[in-house]
Motif scaffolding. Structure first.
Motif, PDB file in Angstrom:
ATOM      1  N   PRO A 422       0.822  -1.217   0.000  1.00 53.81           N
ATOM      2  CA  PRO A 422       0.000   0.000   0.000  1.00 53.81           C
ATOM      3  C   PRO A 422       0.852   1.262   0.000  1.00 53.81           C
ATOM      4  CG  PRO A 422      -0.754  -1.555   1.669  1.00 53.81           C
ATOM      5  CD  PRO A 422       0.570  -2.063   1.175  1.00 53.81           C
ATOM      6  N   LEU A 423       0.234   2.374  -0.388  1.00 55.17           N
ATOM      7  CA  LEU A 423       0.918   3.663  -0.469  1.00 55.17           C
ATOM      8  C   LEU A 423       0.873   4.369   0.879  1.00 55.17           C
ATOM      9  CD1 LEU A 423      -0.598   4.838  -3.878  1.00 55.17           C
ATOM     10  CD2 LEU A 423       1.666   3.812  -3.486  1.00 55.17           C
ATOM     11  N   GLY A 424       1.610   3.844   1.838  1.00 56.12           N
ATOM     12  CA  GLY A 424       1.716   4.490   3.138  1.00 56.12           C
ATOM     13  C   GLY A 424       0.572   4.177   4.078  1.00 56.12           C
ATOM     14  N   ARG A 425      -0.654   4.372   3.615  1.00 53.65           N
ATOM     15  CA  ARG A 425      -1.839   4.045   4.412  1.00 53.65           C
ATOM     16  C   ARG A 425      -2.753   3.134   3.601  1.00 53.65           C
ATOM     17  NH1 ARG A 425      -4.920   9.160   6.377  1.00 53.65           N
ATOM     18  NH2 ARG A 425      -4.654   9.786   4.217  1.00 53.65           N
ATOM     19  N   LEU A 426      -3.551   2.339   4.310  1.00 56.12           N
ATOM     20  CA  LEU A 426      -4.478   1.432   3.653  1.00 56.12           C
ATOM     21  C   LEU A 426      -5.841   1.525   4.330  1.00 56.12           C
ATOM     22  CD1 LEU A 426      -5.098  -0.869   1.638  1.00 56.12           C
ATOM     23  CD2 LEU A 426      -4.387  -2.480   3.425  1.00 56.12           C
ATOM     24  N   ALA A 427      -6.871   1.861   3.560  1.00 57.04           N
ATOM     25  CA  ALA A 427      -8.244   1.907   4.053  1.00 57.04           C
ATOM     26  C   ALA A 427      -8.990   0.693   3.506  1.00 57.04           C
ATOM     27  CB  ALA A 427      -8.930   3.197   3.615  1.00 57.04           C
ATOM     28  N   TYR A 499      -5.258   1.635   8.253  1.00 56.43           N
ATOM     29  CA  TYR A 499      -3.951   1.136   8.689  1.00 56.43           C
ATOM     30  C   TYR A 499      -2.855   2.047   8.167  1.00 56.43           C
ATOM     31  CZ  TYR A 499      -6.511  -3.309   9.230  1.00 56.43           C
ATOM     32  OH  TYR A 499      -7.416  -4.280   9.573  1.00 56.43           O
ATOM     33  N   HIS A 500      -1.674   1.958   8.813  1.00 57.70           N
ATOM     34  CA  HIS A 500      -0.479   2.526   8.196  1.00 57.70           C
ATOM     35  C   HIS A 500       0.569   1.420   8.068  1.00 57.70           C
ATOM     36  CE1 HIS A 500       0.630   3.212  12.522  1.00 57.70           C
ATOM     37  NE2 HIS A 500       1.807   2.797  12.086  1.00 57.70           N
ATOM     38  N   VAL A 501       1.429   1.581   7.080  1.00 59.84           N
ATOM     39  CA  VAL A 501       2.415   0.546   6.762  1.00 59.84           C
ATOM     40  C   VAL A 501       3.605   0.666   7.704  1.00 59.84           C
ATOM     41  CG1 VAL A 501       3.931  -0.370   4.967  1.00 59.84           C
ATOM     42  CG2 VAL A 501       1.686   0.562   4.353  1.00 59.84           C
ATOM     43  N   CYS A 502       4.053  -0.505   8.200  1.00 59.31           N
ATOM     44  CA  CYS A 502       5.237  -0.520   9.059  1.00 59.31           C
ATOM     45  C   CYS A 502       6.215  -1.562   8.520  1.00 59.31           C
ATOM     46  CB  CYS A 502       4.853  -0.809  10.508  1.00 59.31           C
ATOM     47  SG  CYS A 502       3.875  -2.314  10.708  1.00 59.31           S
TER      48      CYS A 502
END
Length: 512
Positions: A422-427, A499-502
């Protein structure tokens, strides 16, 4: 003084029109919903390149690809919606209502010609839940029905000169859905019966023009490409499921079989048995099992009105039963797929000469059900719009299709390609088939939302109720097989999470 009394001939059909429009107009503000999004994308493609609307890329089941490869519909609806693509949603819905009016005129013409019951045909089809739901949508289903019904109705009802134009109108059904092809043999049969075969051949002009257009625009025939695309889910179990679901969609949201008399009781008994088979093979229980058996029984009762007795009866049987056979060839079942075949069943039922009281009860029950299902479908659409507004502006990736994706893209989010980062965040939205990111992606939940059910009426999409008006399966882990087009449930309309990507780790799906 001269007094003008209202004409009964005019006032009764007008009442039928007012009933249908009265059940559609309250939903002009319904947000973009389910497959509306696909056809607005096609309209956007038509706005960008009117000759090649299918060239626009679409995210289908997690992969961006040209609409030509995955949108299994002709360009007609894209061309129709292109002029209002930037207009408010209520204008878009108003833009679709002339098709409802044309369909009602066709119902009256066909009902008068084949059953000597103009107003009854208009009332019966104009109160059908699936007809009214289609009139509230931005999909090609209502134009398809209108072209087929008005075309055949005018071909039967009017003279040989007018038959040229109505033959052409019948053929225009294929510009909106390829299921419009199924009415061309019926048009030829009607042309042979009325000694108007040359006029019936006019119905093939739109198909030939569409083939020529596709070869010039894309170097391939879209109809053939979509035949290959649709040629899945044809194992015996799949065909059985589609057959049971098609009957359930017909009986639960198409037409009520109250007008069929004793014959419908036999069909309903067979349908109840088939519904039980569906409950068994899909391991349904509770209210989902009850609604499945009931819906399939009603569908079996409706199919039973078809009869091979006379020439017209045989023509109607070929139309209605042929439609059921055609539905078995599609990828999945949906209530709206019955629209081009519903008139055959309505006219066949009216040819059994039901009493006015029974007709009134049938129309009344259908109208009430149509209103209840329309309210719930609008609630469903509003829930996804509300969830998208709650997530807020992008950038980021959005997982899930239908109206949810449409509303998120309008806020700057990008559809996620399946199994990518995902591009940094995922909804993520749970209901519209969320596509998973790369399995190694680490996602940390920031917040989540459940849009509650505050509607006491029936639900058109529910895993707990085992029902889906728009398909014969509900998304989930694993997906749930369904048959009934509506049921009862109090589960949330939608559940979304941000979400945010980690760091890399396994994807666990939407949290409980």
């Amino acid at each position: 003084m001269v007094r003008f009394a209202p004409s009964k001939t005019l006032s009764a059909p007008l009442l039928a029109v007012l009933l249908s429009f009265g059940l559609s107009l309250p939903f002009l503000a319904k947000p973009v919903h389910v497959d509306d999004a696909n056809f607005l994308m096609l309209a956007q493609g038509a706005e960008l390149d009117p000759w090649r609307p299918h060239a626009i890329p679409v995210n289908w089941q997690g992969t961006m690809e040209p609409a030509f490869q995955v949108l299994s519909n002709p360009p007609g609806i894209g061309w129709w919606l292109a002029p209002v693509i930037e207009a408010p949603i209520w204008v878009k819905h108003l833009w679709m209502l002339p098709w409802l009016l044309l369909a009602l005129w066709g119902a009256g013409a066909l009902g008068k010609s084949l059953a000597d019951q103009r107003t009854a045909a208009m009332l019966l089809l104009g109160s059908s839940p699936v007809v009214l739901l289609a009139s509230q949508a931005l999909t090609p289903d209502m134009p398809l029905m209108a072209c087929a019904l008005a075309g055949l109705g005018g071909f039967w009802a009017l003279g040989p000169r007018a038959a040229w134009g109505f033959g052409l109108l019948t053929g225009c059904a294929v510009l909106f859905r390829y299921s419009g092809l199924t009415v061309l043999p019926l048009l030829l049969w009607a042309g042979w019966s009325k000694k108007r075969l040359p006029q019936a051949l006019a119905g093939f002009v739109p198909l030939l023009a569409l083939v020529a257009h596709d070869l010039h625009a894309y170097g391939d025939v879209h109809l053939l490409a979509m035949t290959r695309f649709q040629s899945v889910a044809n194992a015996p179990r799949d065909i059985l499921r589609k057959g049971i679901a098609s009957l359930a969609m017909l009986g639960g949201a198409g037409l009520l079989p109250l007008l069929g008399g004793k014959r419908s009781w036999v069909g309903a008994t067979v349908g109840a048995v088939l519904g039980g088979v569906g409950v068994w093979i899909s391991s349904l229980s509770g209210i989902g099992a009850v609604m499945t058996v009931l819906s399939v029984a009603l569908g079996g009762g409706m199919i039973a009105v078809l009869s091979p007795k006379k020439g017209v009866d045989r023509w109607l049987m070929a139309w209605g039963a042929g439609g059921l056979i055609f539905l078995l060839s599609l990828r999945f079942s949906a209530a709206r797929y019955w629209l081009p075949f519903l008139p055959a069943l309505a006219i066949a039922a009216l040819r059994l000469r039901p009493g006015k009281g029974l007709l009134g009860v049938t129309v009344g029950l259908q109208a009430i059900l149509a209103l209840l299902l329309s309210v719930d479908d609008q609630n469903f659409a509003q829930a996804q719009q509300k969830a998208a507004e709650w997530i807020g502006p992008g950038p980021g990736s959005v997982s899930g299709h239908w109206g949810w994706q449409y509303h998120m893209q309008a806020q700057g989010w990008t559809p996620l390609n399946e199994d990518t980062v995902p591009l940094g965040r995922l909804a993520v939205a749970e209901t519209p088939w969320p596509q998973p990111p790369d399995p190694q992606t680490c996602l940390v939940r920031e917040r989540s939302l459940a849009v509650p059910d505050q509607w006491p009426g029936p639900r058109v999409h529910s895993s707990l109720g085992a029902a889906n008006l728009h398909a014969y399966v509900v998304a989930g882990e694993p997906p749930l097989e369904t048959y009934a087009p509506w049921s009862w449930s109090n589960q949330p309309y939608e559940r979304v999470a941000l979400y945010h990507v980690c760091l890399p780790q396994a994807w666990d799906g939407l949290p409980e």
